[in-house]
Design a protein around this motif. Sequence first.
Motif, PDB file in Angstrom:
ATOM      1  N   ILE A  52       8.423  -0.721  -4.918  1.00 14.57           N
ATOM      2  CA  ILE A  52       7.295  -1.635  -4.680  1.00 14.57           C
ATOM      3  C   ILE A  52       7.192  -1.978  -3.205  1.00 14.57           C
ATOM      4  O   ILE A  52       6.091  -1.957  -2.634  1.00 14.57           O
ATOM      5  CB  ILE A  52       7.430  -2.902  -5.554  1.00 14.57           C
ATOM      6  CG1 ILE A  52       7.218  -2.540  -7.023  1.00 14.57           C
ATOM      7  CG2 ILE A  52       6.457  -3.989  -5.110  1.00 14.57           C
ATOM      8  CD1 ILE A  52       7.587  -3.641  -7.998  1.00 14.57           C
ATOM      9  N   GLU A  53       8.314  -2.271  -2.554  1.00 17.78           N
ATOM     10  CA  GLU A  53       8.299  -2.567  -1.117  1.00 17.78           C
ATOM     11  C   GLU A  53       7.777  -1.372  -0.323  1.00 17.78           C
ATOM     12  O   GLU A  53       6.981  -1.534   0.608  1.00 17.78           O
ATOM     13  CB  GLU A  53       9.704  -2.931  -0.631  1.00 17.78           C
ATOM     14  CG  GLU A  53      10.166  -4.296  -1.073  1.00 17.78           C
ATOM     15  CD  GLU A  53      11.609  -4.587  -0.664  1.00 17.78           C
ATOM     16  OE1 GLU A  53      12.187  -3.827   0.138  1.00 17.78           O
ATOM     17  OE2 GLU A  53      12.153  -5.583  -1.174  1.00 17.78           O
ATOM     18  N   TYR A  54       8.222  -0.183  -0.683  1.00 21.49           N
ATOM     19  CA  TYR A  54       7.770   1.036  -0.011  1.00 21.49           C
ATOM     20  C   TYR A  54       6.252   1.202  -0.165  1.00 21.49           C
ATOM     21  O   TYR A  54       5.533   1.456   0.807  1.00 21.49           O
ATOM     22  CB  TYR A  54       8.514   2.239  -0.587  1.00 21.49           C
ATOM     23  CG  TYR A  54       7.910   3.568  -0.260  1.00 21.49           C
ATOM     24  CD1 TYR A  54       8.003   4.095   1.022  1.00 21.49           C
ATOM     25  CD2 TYR A  54       7.243   4.323  -1.224  1.00 21.49           C
ATOM     26  CE1 TYR A  54       7.444   5.321   1.323  1.00 21.49           C
ATOM     27  CE2 TYR A  54       6.689   5.541  -0.931  1.00 21.49           C
ATOM     28  CZ  TYR A  54       6.794   6.041   0.346  1.00 21.49           C
ATOM     29  OH  TYR A  54       6.236   7.249   0.652  1.00 21.49           O
ATOM     30  N   ILE A  58       3.143   1.236   2.673  1.00 20.65           N
ATOM     31  CA  ILE A  58       2.180   2.335   2.790  1.00 20.65           C
ATOM     32  C   ILE A  58       0.755   1.788   2.768  1.00 20.65           C
ATOM     33  O   ILE A  58      -0.073   2.135   3.601  1.00 20.65           O
ATOM     34  CB  ILE A  58       2.377   3.361   1.653  1.00 20.65           C
ATOM     35  CG1 ILE A  58       3.730   4.040   1.769  1.00 20.65           C
ATOM     36  CG2 ILE A  58       1.252   4.381   1.621  1.00 20.65           C
ATOM     37  CD1 ILE A  58       3.944   4.859   3.011  1.00 20.65           C
ATOM     38  N   TYR A  59       0.462   0.925   1.800  1.00 17.50           N
ATOM     39  CA  TYR A  59      -0.899   0.405   1.657  1.00 17.50           C
ATOM     40  C   TYR A  59      -1.298  -0.496   2.814  1.00 17.50           C
ATOM     41  O   TYR A  59      -2.467  -0.587   3.162  1.00 17.50           O
ATOM     42  CB  TYR A  59      -1.066  -0.313   0.317  1.00 17.50           C
ATOM     43  CG  TYR A  59      -1.001   0.636  -0.847  1.00 17.50           C
ATOM     44  CD1 TYR A  59      -1.791   1.760  -0.895  1.00 17.50           C
ATOM     45  CD2 TYR A  59      -0.126   0.423  -1.895  1.00 17.50           C
ATOM     46  CE1 TYR A  59      -1.726   2.661  -1.961  1.00 17.50           C
ATOM     47  CE2 TYR A  59      -0.042   1.304  -2.961  1.00 17.50           C
ATOM     48  CZ  TYR A  59      -0.854   2.427  -2.981  1.00 17.50           C
ATOM     49  OH  TYR A  59      -0.778   3.303  -4.028  1.00 17.50           O
TER      50      TYR A  59
END
Length: 64
Positions: A52-54, A58-59
């Motif tokens: 989720i952190e990754y 990205i977003y």
Amino acid sequence: MIKLTGLNDREFVINADHIEKLTETPQSVITLTNGNKYVVKESNDEIIRKVIEYKRKIYRGDFK
């Protein structure tokens, strides 16, 4: 990409977009879309948090 720890205490990085399945037996086993499996020290909840952190980075466009 997320950083994980193998049972040999060595860190490695996998592409979070290729995770197909997580199982806990009692260690976490990550199965990738190509069929490769990795046993890691992190719990499934920790792996999910890292993914989720990754994805958030990205977003947001935050690649630091």
